[in-house]
Design a protein around this motif. Structure first.
Motif, mmCIF file in Angstrom:
data_model
loop_
_atom_site.group_PDB
_atom_site.id
_atom_site.type_symbol
_atom_site.label_atom_id
_atom_site.label_comp_id
_atom_site.label_asym_id
_atom_site.label_seq_id
_atom_site.Cartn_x
_atom_site.Cartn_y
_atom_site.Cartn_z
ATOM 1 N N PHE A 66 0.830 -1.209 0.000
ATOM 2 C CA PHE A 66 0.000 0.000 0.000
ATOM 3 C C PHE A 66 0.864 1.258 0.000
ATOM 4 C CE2 PHE A 66 -2.607 3.212 2.255
ATOM 5 C CZ PHE A 66 -3.647 3.292 1.343
ATOM 6 N N ALA A 67 1.914 1.295 0.821
ATOM 7 C CA ALA A 67 2.796 2.458 0.876
ATOM 8 C C ALA A 67 3.531 2.649 -0.444
ATOM 9 C CB ALA A 67 3.795 2.298 2.021
ATOM 10 N N THR A 68 3.975 1.547 -1.043
ATOM 11 C CA THR A 68 4.673 1.644 -2.331
ATOM 12 C C THR A 68 3.754 2.169 -3.412
ATOM 13 O OG1 THR A 68 6.033 -0.251 -1.677
ATOM 14 C CG2 THR A 68 6.065 0.364 -3.988
ATOM 15 N N GLN A 69 2.495 1.742 -3.378
ATOM 16 C CA GLN A 69 1.555 2.214 -4.379
ATOM 17 C C GLN A 69 1.179 3.685 -4.187
ATOM 18 O OE1 GLN A 69 0.234 0.755 -7.292
ATOM 19 N NE2 GLN A 69 2.105 -0.369 -6.779
ATOM 20 N N ILE A 70 1.218 4.161 -2.951
ATOM 21 C CA ILE A 70 1.014 5.603 -2.727
ATOM 22 C C ILE A 70 2.123 6.396 -3.421
ATOM 23 C CG2 ILE A 70 1.021 7.427 -0.991
ATOM 24 C CD1 ILE A 70 -0.359 5.538 0.916
ATOM 25 N N ALA A 71 3.370 5.946 -3.210
ATOM 26 C CA ALA A 71 4.494 6.618 -3.877
ATOM 27 C C ALA A 71 4.393 6.480 -5.390
ATOM 28 C CB ALA A 71 5.813 6.022 -3.372
ATOM 29 N N HIS A 72 3.913 5.313 -5.850
ATOM 30 C CA HIS A 72 3.787 5.075 -7.298
ATOM 31 C C HIS A 72 2.773 6.021 -7.924
ATOM 32 C CE1 HIS A 72 2.286 3.014 -10.934
ATOM 33 N NE2 HIS A 72 3.529 2.606 -11.053
ATOM 34 N N VAL A 73 1.612 6.161 -7.310
ATOM 35 C CA VAL A 73 0.580 7.024 -7.897
ATOM 36 C C VAL A 73 1.003 8.487 -7.825
ATOM 37 C CG1 VAL A 73 -0.830 7.440 -5.823
ATOM 38 C CG2 VAL A 73 -1.930 7.305 -8.052
ATOM 39 N N MET A 74 1.790 8.867 -6.830
ATOM 40 C CA MET A 74 2.314 10.231 -6.767
ATOM 41 C C MET A 74 3.293 10.488 -7.915
ATOM 42 S SD MET A 74 2.927 10.624 -2.646
ATOM 43 C CE MET A 74 3.743 12.204 -2.861
ATOM 44 N N CYS A 75 4.143 9.504 -8.200
ATOM 45 C CA CYS A 75 5.093 9.663 -9.310
ATOM 46 C C CYS A 75 4.377 9.693 -10.652
ATOM 47 C CB CYS A 75 6.121 8.531 -9.280
ATOM 48 S SG CYS A 75 7.237 8.577 -7.867
ATOM 49 N N VAL A 76 3.344 8.869 -10.799
ATOM 50 C CA VAL A 76 2.565 8.874 -12.038
ATOM 51 C C VAL A 76 1.869 10.219 -12.217
ATOM 52 C CG1 VAL A 76 0.585 7.841 -13.212
ATOM 53 C CG2 VAL A 76 2.268 6.376 -12.105
ATOM 54 N N SER A 77 1.330 10.765 -11.127
ATOM 55 C CA SER A 77 0.671 12.073 -11.207
ATOM 56 C C SER A 77 1.667 13.170 -11.567
ATOM 57 C CB SER A 77 -0.005 12.385 -9.866
ATOM 58 O OG SER A 77 -0.965 11.408 -9.540
ATOM 59 N N ALA A 78 2.877 13.085 -11.003
ATOM 60 C CA ALA A 78 3.905 14.075 -11.338
ATOM 61 C C ALA A 78 4.321 13.965 -12.800
ATOM 62 C CB ALA A 78 5.122 13.883 -10.425
ATOM 63 N N THR A 79 4.410 12.732 -13.296
ATOM 64 C CA THR A 79 4.733 12.535 -14.719
ATOM 65 C C THR A 79 3.633 13.110 -15.607
ATOM 66 O OG1 THR A 79 5.956 10.520 -14.173
ATOM 67 C CG2 THR A 79 5.300 10.817 -16.465
ATOM 68 N N LEU A 80 2.380 12.899 -15.205
ATOM 69 C CA LEU A 80 1.259 13.459 -15.963
ATOM 70 C C LEU A 80 1.312 14.987 -15.964
ATOM 71 C CD1 LEU A 80 -1.457 13.167 -17.447
ATOM 72 C CD2 LEU A 80 -2.558 13.074 -15.200
ATOM 73 N N TRP A 81 1.666 15.571 -14.830
ATOM 74 C CA TRP A 81 1.759 17.035 -14.753
ATOM 75 C C TRP A 81 2.859 17.551 -15.676
ATOM 76 C CZ3 TRP A 81 -1.081 20.770 -12.334
ATOM 77 C CH2 TRP A 81 -0.519 22.044 -12.267
ATOM 78 N N ASN A 82 4.009 16.891 -15.643
ATOM 79 C CA ASN A 82 5.115 17.317 -16.504
ATOM 80 C C ASN A 82 4.771 17.185 -17.981
ATOM 81 O OD1 ASN A 82 6.830 17.896 -14.341
ATOM 82 N ND2 ASN A 82 7.572 15.789 -14.232
#
Length: 232
Positions: A66-82
């Protein structure tokens, strides 16, 4: 630096790089990832609400995923923003590989290793054999090591086109290892569970027949006793 080589490299990147295949997959992948993360939140809540007495290692594995997936979705969101916001007025920025994308590769590999390790243990627990669990773990380790190598190269590389060309073979190897590992775990676990279930079904059918024969015998005996009482 040789100006000829520099211009040739730039021309090569421009020829290889295609913005149309970058923005669409990132947006679609982010949408799918957030939907799956919502499902994970519900599954995690249901698990801790109903299986609070599980072994500490299992509860820790669920928390780690669960913690790893929180970090994963944050990185995916940052990639989408970029991709969709920062590069909106400057498409040339799409040629740069964001650091969030490199971190996404890292967290994806960690999640896969945690889940596959758990199911390899479950396969051993169900089958009581070592061959298939060890084989699946070997594939898991190969995929994880290759993923770490890809992650390191992603942090070092700034060009999407260069990363795509250089890491094509490692990415294929990592994905192939993951797929083979998942297939072995899924098919083997389903096979052993089916065999155990079929054994339980035979036992259940035998018990049902015994109960049915007992009821029928009791009805016949009671009917015979009533007939005798009527005759008397």
């Amino acid at each position: 630096m040789d100006p000829t080589n520099s211009s040739t490299s730039l021309a090569f990147e421009v020829a290889v790089f295609n913005p149309s295949i970058i923005v669409g997959p990132v947006v679609l992948g982010a949408l799918v990832d957030t939907c799956l993360f919502g499902c994970l939140v519900i599954q995690t809540y249901v698990y801790y609400a109903n299986f609070a007495n599980d072994h500490r290692a299992i509860r820790f594995t669920v928390a780690a995923v669960f913690a790893t997936q929180i970090a994963h979705v944050m990185c995916v969101s940052a990639t989408l923003w970029n991709t969709a916001v920062s590069a909106y007025d400057d498409p040339s920025k799409l040629q740069m590989l964001p650091l969030a994308s490199a971190a996404t590769i890292l967290f994806t590999g960690i999640t896969g290793a945690l889940v596959e390790s758990y199911f390899a243990f479950r396969l051993w627990n169900v089958s009581k054999k070592l061959l298939l669990p060890i084989l699946s773990m070997v594939l898991c380790v190969i995929a994880q090591v290759v993923s770490l190598v890809i992650t390191v190269q992603a942090f070092k590389t700034t060009s999407v086109a260069e990363f795509e060309v250089d890491q094509n073979t490692p990415i294929t190897l990592a994905l192939t290892s993951r797929v083979l590992c998942d297939l072995i775990l899924t098919l083997s676990t389903a096979w052993y569970l089916k065999n155990q279930r079929s054994g339980y079904l035979r036992t259940t059918n035998m018990i049902d027949r015994l109960v049915l024969w007992t009821i029928e015998t009791g009805l016949i005996t009671r009917y015979d006793e009533r007939r005798r009482s009527w005759r008397v």
